[in-house]
Design an enzyme around this catalytic site. Structure first.
Site, short mmCIF file in Angstrom:
data_model
loop_
_atom_site.label_atom_id
_atom_site.label_comp_id
_atom_site.label_asym_id
_atom_site.label_seq_id
_atom_site.Cartn_x
_atom_site.Cartn_y
_atom_site.Cartn_z
N SER A 53 -7.84 21.28 -10.07
CA SER A 53 -7.92 22.70 -10.24
C SER A 53 -6.41 23.42 -10.57
CB SER A 53 -8.29 23.51 -8.79
OG SER A 53 -7.47 22.55 -7.98
N ALA A 109 -15.10 23.69 -15.06
CA ALA A 109 -14.84 25.15 -14.87
C ALA A 109 -13.16 25.67 -15.32
CB ALA A 109 -14.70 25.16 -13.33
N HIS A 135 -0.27 11.71 -3.96
CA HIS A 135 -0.80 11.95 -2.67
C HIS A 135 -1.16 10.68 -1.63
CE1 HIS A 135 -1.66 16.20 -4.11
NE2 HIS A 135 -0.23 15.98 -4.21
N ASN A 152 -12.39 19.80 -17.84
CA ASN A 152 -12.72 20.48 -16.52
C ASN A 152 -14.19 21.29 -16.89
OD1 ASN A 152 -12.91 22.10 -13.97
ND2 ASN A 152 -10.96 21.53 -13.72
P1 OAD Z 1 -9.59 20.38 -6.29
O1 OAD Z 1 -10.96 20.18 -5.60
O2 OAD Z 1 -8.83 21.50 -6.11
O3 OAD Z 1 -10.18 20.59 -8.01
C1 OAD Z 1 -11.24 19.54 -8.42
C2 OAD Z 1 -11.37 20.10 -9.97
O4 OAD Z 1 -12.39 19.16 -10.57
C3 OAD Z 1 -12.10 21.55 -10.21
O5 OAD Z 1 -11.17 22.26 -10.80
C4 OAD Z 1 -13.35 21.34 -10.49
O6 OAD Z 1 -13.85 22.25 -11.41
C5 OAD Z 1 -13.04 19.91 -11.40
N1 OAD Z 1 -14.40 19.21 -11.50
C6 OAD Z 1 -15.54 19.12 -10.69
N2 OAD Z 1 -16.30 18.04 -11.13
C7 OAD Z 1 -15.78 17.50 -12.37
C8 OAD Z 1 -16.21 16.55 -13.22
N3 OAD Z 1 -17.32 15.83 -13.25
N4 OAD Z 1 -15.33 16.14 -14.24
C9 OAD Z 1 -14.12 16.88 -14.43
N5 OAD Z 1 -13.79 17.90 -13.52
C10 OAD Z 1 -14.55 18.19 -12.38
O7 OAD Z 1 -9.18 18.81 -6.39
P2 OAD Z 1 -7.72 18.60 -7.02
O8 OAD Z 1 -6.89 19.49 -7.86
O9 OAD Z 1 -7.56 17.09 -6.88
O10 OAD Z 1 -4.19 17.22 -1.82
O11 OAD Z 1 -6.85 19.00 -5.55
C11 OAD Z 1 -5.09 18.70 -5.51
C12 OAD Z 1 -5.08 18.36 -3.94
O12 OAD Z 1 -5.33 19.24 -3.09
C13 OAD Z 1 -5.67 17.05 -3.69
O13 OAD Z 1 -4.96 15.96 -3.90
C14 OAD Z 1 -5.56 17.17 -1.98
C15 OAD Z 1 -6.11 18.51 -2.07
O14 OAD Z 1 -5.67 19.18 -0.82
C16 OAD Z 1 -3.93 16.70 -0.50
O15 OAD Z 1 -4.75 16.28 0.39
C17 OAD Z 1 -2.34 16.53 -0.10
#
Ligand code: OAD
Length: 267
Positions: A207, A233, A130, A231
């Site tokens: 997620s 969650a 990204h 994760n």
């Molecule tokens: P999300 O915010 O969708 O998911 C973050 C994940 O991290 C969740 O499942 C949480 O449960 C988990 N989490 C939180 N704290 C944690 C910890 N300490 N250790 C491990 N896991 C933890 O973020 P992404 O999946 O990265 O794209 O989102 C994908 C994309 O959506 C991003 O790159 C962004 C966004 O829109 C763009 O902006 C193009």
């Protein structure tokens, strides 16, 4: 599928079966999302009141249309995020992922994150699906604007900042992929090749809801790789994983590294 809720009090021995399952892996992909940087103080996108898409409308901040409609609003918000990242430090999860190359020399990190914390922790050749916040470019002629490397003052999150203008007259835009845009083609090709040919994929802090990136763990699974998820969650990946490690990346990745080291010294 094995699900284990991990807390540091358990000690890394509970991860020995996983370390043994990983023992013969050569090609390893670590696929990361916002959760890997959460313990560095960088907000995730979903789940929780502090999440970026809970506080902000993605259509208003993360689309080409939003930038064209109001460049200063969008640029100001990304400058705020760039300032937060510049002040953050890699956490134990980033450091453990970099150290995993001692066991898996062919390990590659594929991240959805726009921060540079994997690189600052010592990971090389990280694929940023990204984009990166520190790699801005002209919205019109695509010229790179690397002079943004200085650490910006920490502005308020919602303060508009006029973006710099390129010699061609275009505005400089953040070097990230917005909704409605394609992933960088070379990076996506490299990532799908890695996921499609790996022995193991470790999905950390995502997620796994945003496609096409979220296709990668599923692709690895369909090619018989061992898929591990870290994760705290549940996610939509739960059913596709061989090992589901519930807990914080900053606890689990160092424990996994220690279990691999223990396993190696015992063999
Ligand atoms: P999300 O915010 O969708 O998911 C973050 C994940 O991290 C969740 O499942 C949480 O449960 C988990 N989490 C939180 N704290 C944690 C910890 N300490 N250790 C491990 N896991 C933890 O973020 P992404 O999946 O990265 O794209 O989102 C994908 C994309 O959506 C991003 O790159 C962004 C966004 O829109 C763009 O902006 C193009």
């Amino acid at each position: 599928m094995h699900t284990l809720t991990y807390t540091p009090e358990q000690g890394h021995d509970v991860l020995l079966p996983l370390a043994q399952a990983l023992g013969s892996a050569q090609k390893v992909v670590v696929f990361t999302g916002a959760g890997v940087s959460a313990e560095s103080g960088i907000a995730t996108f979903r789940n929780g009141a502090n999440a970026l898409w809970s506080r902000n409308d993605a259509q208003r901040m993360a689309t080409p249309e939003a930038f064209h409609a109001n460049p200063a609003r969008v640029w100001g918000w990304y400058e705020y995020r760039r300032a937060v990242i510049a002040r953050a430090q890699p956490n134990p999860a980033h450091l453990a992922i970099a150290a995993l190359t001692r066991h898996f020399p062919e390990l590659r990190v594929v991240t959805q994150n726009v921060d540079d914390l994997h690189e600052r922790a010592g990971s090389n050749d990280v694929i940023h699906l990204h984009g990166r916040l520190d790699q801005a470019r002209c919205d019109k002629c695509a010229r790179a604007f690397t002079h943004l490397s200085g650490i910006p003052a920490l502005p308020e999150e919602e303060v508009p900042i006029q973006p710099p203008q390129c010699a061609c007259g275009g505005y400089v835009r953040p070097g990230v992929v917005w909704f409605g845009e394609s992933l960088p083609e070379d990076d996506w090709d490299a990532a799908t090749h890695l996921a499609g040919h790996c022995d193991a994929l470790i999905s950390v802090g995502t997620s796994a809801m945003v496609f096409p990136a979220a296709q990668l763990p599923r692709l690895a699974k369909s090619n018989n790789a061992t898929v591990i998820q870290v994760n705290p969650a549940p996610t939509e990946m739960d059913l596709h994983c061989d090992f589901n490690l519930r807990g914080h990346a900053g606890d689990i990745l160092p424990a996994l590294l220690a279990a691999l080291e223990r396993n190696q010294s015992a063999s």
